[in-house]
Scaffold this motif. Structure first.
Motif, PDB file in Angstrom:
ATOM      1  N   THR A 188      -2.260  16.627 -15.373  1.00 42.99           N
ATOM      2  CA  THR A 188      -1.245  16.226 -14.390  1.00 42.99           C
ATOM      3  C   THR A 188       0.093  16.896 -14.685  1.00 42.99           C
ATOM      4  O   THR A 188       0.583  16.873 -15.818  1.00 42.99           O
ATOM      5  N   VAL A 189       0.676  17.490 -13.646  1.00 43.76           N
ATOM      6  CA  VAL A 189       2.036  18.029 -13.736  1.00 43.76           C
ATOM      7  C   VAL A 189       3.034  16.966 -13.272  1.00 43.76           C
ATOM      8  O   VAL A 189       4.052  16.730 -13.920  1.00 43.76           O
ATOM      9  N   ASP A 190       2.711  16.321 -12.158  1.00 43.04           N
ATOM     10  CA  ASP A 190       3.574  15.252 -11.643  1.00 43.04           C
ATOM     11  C   ASP A 190       2.741  14.354 -10.737  1.00 43.04           C
ATOM     12  O   ASP A 190       1.923  14.840  -9.954  1.00 43.04           O
ATOM     13  N   ILE A 191       2.957  13.041 -10.846  1.00 40.07           N
ATOM     14  CA  ILE A 191       2.299  12.092  -9.955  1.00 40.07           C
ATOM     15  C   ILE A 191       3.311  11.026  -9.567  1.00 40.07           C
ATOM     16  O   ILE A 191       4.037  10.497 -10.413  1.00 40.07           O
ATOM     17  N   SER A 192       3.381  10.741  -8.270  1.00 41.11           N
ATOM     18  CA  SER A 192       4.382   9.800  -7.763  1.00 41.11           C
ATOM     19  C   SER A 192       3.844   9.133  -6.501  1.00 41.11           C
ATOM     20  O   SER A 192       2.834   9.565  -5.934  1.00 41.11           O
ATOM     21  N   VAL A 193       4.537   8.087  -6.062  1.00 45.64           N
ATOM     22  CA  VAL A 193       4.096   7.349  -4.867  1.00 45.64           C
ATOM     23  C   VAL A 193       5.276   7.158  -3.920  1.00 45.64           C
ATOM     24  O   VAL A 193       6.439   7.127  -4.336  1.00 45.64           O
ATOM     25  N   ALA A 194       4.950   7.019  -2.626  1.00 43.80           N
ATOM     26  CA  ALA A 194       5.951   6.732  -1.596  1.00 43.80           C
ATOM     27  C   ALA A 194       5.608   5.403  -0.942  1.00 43.80           C
ATOM     28  O   ALA A 194       4.443   5.140  -0.624  1.00 43.80           O
ATOM     29  N   LEU A 195       6.620   4.569  -0.743  1.00 46.77           N
ATOM     30  CA  LEU A 195       6.426   3.270  -0.116  1.00 46.77           C
ATOM     31  C   LEU A 195       6.425   3.393   1.400  1.00 46.77           C
ATOM     32  O   LEU A 195       7.015   4.322   1.969  1.00 46.77           O
ATOM     33  N   HIS A 196       5.782   2.439   2.061  1.00 44.45           N
ATOM     34  CA  HIS A 196       5.843   2.346   3.516  1.00 44.45           C
ATOM     35  C   HIS A 196       7.307   2.200   3.948  1.00 44.45           C
ATOM     36  O   HIS A 196       8.092   1.464   3.332  1.00 44.45           O
ATOM     37  N   ASN A 197       7.696   2.936   4.975  1.00 42.33           N
ATOM     38  CA  ASN A 197       9.055   2.953   5.524  1.00 42.33           C
ATOM     39  C   ASN A 197      10.059   3.717   4.675  1.00 42.33           C
ATOM     40  O   ASN A 197      11.243   3.729   4.999  1.00 42.33           O
TER      41      ASN A 197
ATOM     42  N   VAL B  48       0.853  -1.195   0.000  1.00 43.33           N
ATOM     43  CA  VAL B  48       0.000   0.000   0.000  1.00 43.33           C
ATOM     44  C   VAL B  48       0.887   1.242   0.000  1.00 43.33           C
ATOM     45  O   VAL B  48       1.765   1.386   0.849  1.00 43.33           O
ATOM     46  N   VAL B  49       0.661   2.144  -0.956  1.00 42.57           N
ATOM     47  CA  VAL B  49       1.532   3.304  -1.136  1.00 42.57           C
ATOM     48  C   VAL B  49       0.741   4.598  -1.013  1.00 42.57           C
ATOM     49  O   VAL B  49      -0.481   4.630  -1.177  1.00 42.57           O
ATOM     50  N   MET B  50       1.465   5.676  -0.705  1.00 47.08           N
ATOM     51  CA  MET B  50       0.856   7.008  -0.657  1.00 47.08           C
ATOM     52  C   MET B  50       1.057   7.698  -1.999  1.00 47.08           C
ATOM     53  O   MET B  50       2.173   7.721  -2.535  1.00 47.08           O
ATOM     54  N   VAL B  51      -0.012   8.269  -2.532  1.00 47.22           N
ATOM     55  CA  VAL B  51       0.021   8.951  -3.831  1.00 47.22           C
ATOM     56  C   VAL B  51       0.090  10.458  -3.604  1.00 47.22           C
ATOM     57  O   VAL B  51      -0.660  11.007  -2.790  1.00 47.22           O
ATOM     58  N   LYS B  52       0.985  11.119  -4.327  1.00 50.29           N
ATOM     59  CA  LYS B  52       1.034  12.583  -4.332  1.00 50.29           C
ATOM     60  C   LYS B  52       0.861  13.052  -5.770  1.00 50.29           C
ATOM     61  O   LYS B  52       1.673  12.742  -6.631  1.00 50.29           O
ATOM     62  N   HIS B  53      -0.225  13.792  -5.990  1.00 50.87           N
ATOM     63  CA  HIS B  53      -0.589  14.190  -7.357  1.00 50.87           C
ATOM     64  C   HIS B  53      -0.611  15.715  -7.454  1.00 50.87           C
ATOM     65  O   HIS B  53      -1.386  16.381  -6.777  1.00 50.87           O
ATOM     66  N   GLN B  54       0.251  16.256  -8.316  1.00 50.33           N
ATOM     67  CA  GLN B  54       0.296  17.698  -8.573  1.00 50.33           C
ATOM     68  C   GLN B  54      -0.287  17.954  -9.957  1.00 50.33           C
ATOM     69  O   GLN B  54       0.122  17.327 -10.933  1.00 50.33           O
TER      70      GLN B  54
END
Length: 446
Positions: free
Chosen positions: A284-293, A123-129
């Motif tokens: 979308t300008v930028d979209i990326s994800v961050a993993l747990h930890n 499960v990842v966190m999405v950051k969408h600009q």
């Protein structure tokens, strides 16, 4: 005979001492030690080296042992402590590196903790600009003006295969198309389009559009009217024509003294780009994800597909690398998902793993941490969505919802802001509409 004295014991010992020494060295050392002790007692060897030191010609190992009787014990204890520390930290490092164990097929996890440990890395966190763009006569430019400043949204997604594919909500991947935003976005786009048309002249080259719009935005006006339009503005009416240039008194002088002069014609005219040649939209300008930890590391992504049906709030996001990280031991297995939504009964457990409030809640001093919340199914599925009493808020959109065995039952997409415990998820069978491989598998099974 009379002159011969009988030998005293001392003379006898002195006379026989060499012979005894040659016969037994140990006995000689003992006698010598006794002799030295006697002399010491008599004060004859007051300035000599203490006899005990002279009488200890032992090996270095024995001497070291006698001088440091606790050294071996000390170093032995230190070795035990060192080995224990190495073992402890080695085991701790091993446990931390093994964040999850592979799930045995068709095994019911039957524990919130086991579900969390199995899927937290998936499960990842999405950051969408995203922001407004304009296409002017076929040339696309990003708009950097106050009304079109970039916006940032956070959400949740989860891996479903080893190719970097993730499931999330369409309103996370394309927020401008959601029901609550679409009217507002269209209104803002129309306003921006009119402002661009009010300042952009045809003599500006396409390469200079972006710079020119940003530099002259202060002069832009949304009060843009088509020629001949009736919007209450009377400045161009026949009755008032010319009033802004000359007064009525001056008009009399002009009539009697000189020929009429068209002052409006003397003002240089410029041609403006037609509003019909301008399109304004969000992108979308930028979209990326961050993993747990993870720690301040964002993996770039692309939006692959969103549902064409507004009621099915689902979409597919994929890592640009097209490869799921090795740290993700278990992806959420769609083959094991509960596709029969009629089997989901009120009162059964619902477990959510996600990122409510985004970075505000997930960011810690040791990196990003995913969270688990649980509740119960509170209403039967209507074929598209299901309701449950799991605590949730903004940022948890796109979170997977599991049953007590760890099987996927829904994708979280909505809730009521003012009251907790009333949240909704798109049931798993609807994933087929956005993920074609699921549809192919369903056809094979049928």
């Amino acid at each position: 005979m009379m002159n011969d004295k009988p030998e005293s014991p001392e003379d006898f010992n002195a006379e026989n001492q060499p012979e005894n020494n040659s016969q037994n060295n140990e006995f000689s050392r003992d006698n010598s030690e006794e002799t030295n002790l006697e002399h010491e007692n008599q004060g004859d060897l007051q300035n000599s080296t203490p006899p005990i030191q002279q009488a200890q010609p032992t090996t270095p190992a024995v001497e070291a042992k006698k001088k440091n009787p606790y050294k071996i014990a000390f170093f032995s204890l230190g070795g035990v402590i060192l080995l224990g520390g190495i073992s402890f930290f080695g085991y701790k490092f091993y446990k931390e590196s093994q964040t999850a164990e592979p799930i045995v097929e068709n095994t019911c996890l039957d524990s919130d903790t086991k579900i969390y440990d199995s899927y937290k890395d998936a499960v990842v966190m999405v950051k969408h600009q995203y922001g407004f763009f304009a296409r002017i006569k076929g040339k696309e430019v990003q708009l950097n003006v106050p009304e079109a400043s970039n916006q940032t949204l956070t959400g949740t997604a989860f891996f479903i295969d080893r190719k970097g594919n993730m499931i999330s909500n369409s309103h996370v991947l394309q927020p401008w198309t959601s029901t609550e935003n679409i009217e507002r976005v269209e209104s803002e786009a129309a306003n921006i389009r009119r402002k661009i048309a009010s300042i952009l002249t045809t003599d500006i080259s396409p390469e200079g559009y972006e710079t020119f719009i940003a530099a002259n935005w202060g002069n832009a006006s949304s009060e843009y009217y088509e020629e001949g339009g009736d919007d209450g503005y009377e400045g161009d009416s026949e009755e008032n024509a010319g009033e802004e240039f000359i007064s009525s008194a001056e008009a009399t002088v002009v009539d009697t003294v000189a020929e009429p002069v068209d002052l409006a014609a003397s003002i240089p005219q410029k041609d403006y780009v037609s509003e019909d040649d301008i399109q304004v939209y969000m992108k979308t300008v930028d979209i990326s994800v961050a993993l747990h930890n993870s720690s301040d590391e964002w993996l770039p992504c692309t939006v692959e597909k969103v549902s064409e049906e507004s009621a099915i709030d689902l979409g597919i996001l994929q890592l640009t690398s097209k490869e799921t990280p090795n740290t993700v031991v278990n992806v959420v297995n769609l083959d094991n998902a509960v596709v029969d939504d009629k089997s989901l009964r009120p009162g059964e457990k619902a477990v959510m793993i996600g990122y409510p409030l985004g970075e505000d809640l997930a960011q810690t001093i040791s990196g990003v941490k995913v969270q688990l919340y649980n509740g119960q199914i509170s209403k039967e599925s209507d074929g598209t969505k299901i309701q449950y009493s799991v605590t949730s808020t903004h940022g948890a959109s796109g979170s997977p919802i599991f049953n007590h065995c760890g099987q996927l039952i829904a994708v979280n997409f909505s809730g009521i802001d003012t009251v907790q415990g009333f949240n909704f998820g798109i049931v798993t069978k609807q994933i087929q509409s956005v993920f074609p491989f699921m549809a192919e598998k369903a056809e094979v099974k049928n």
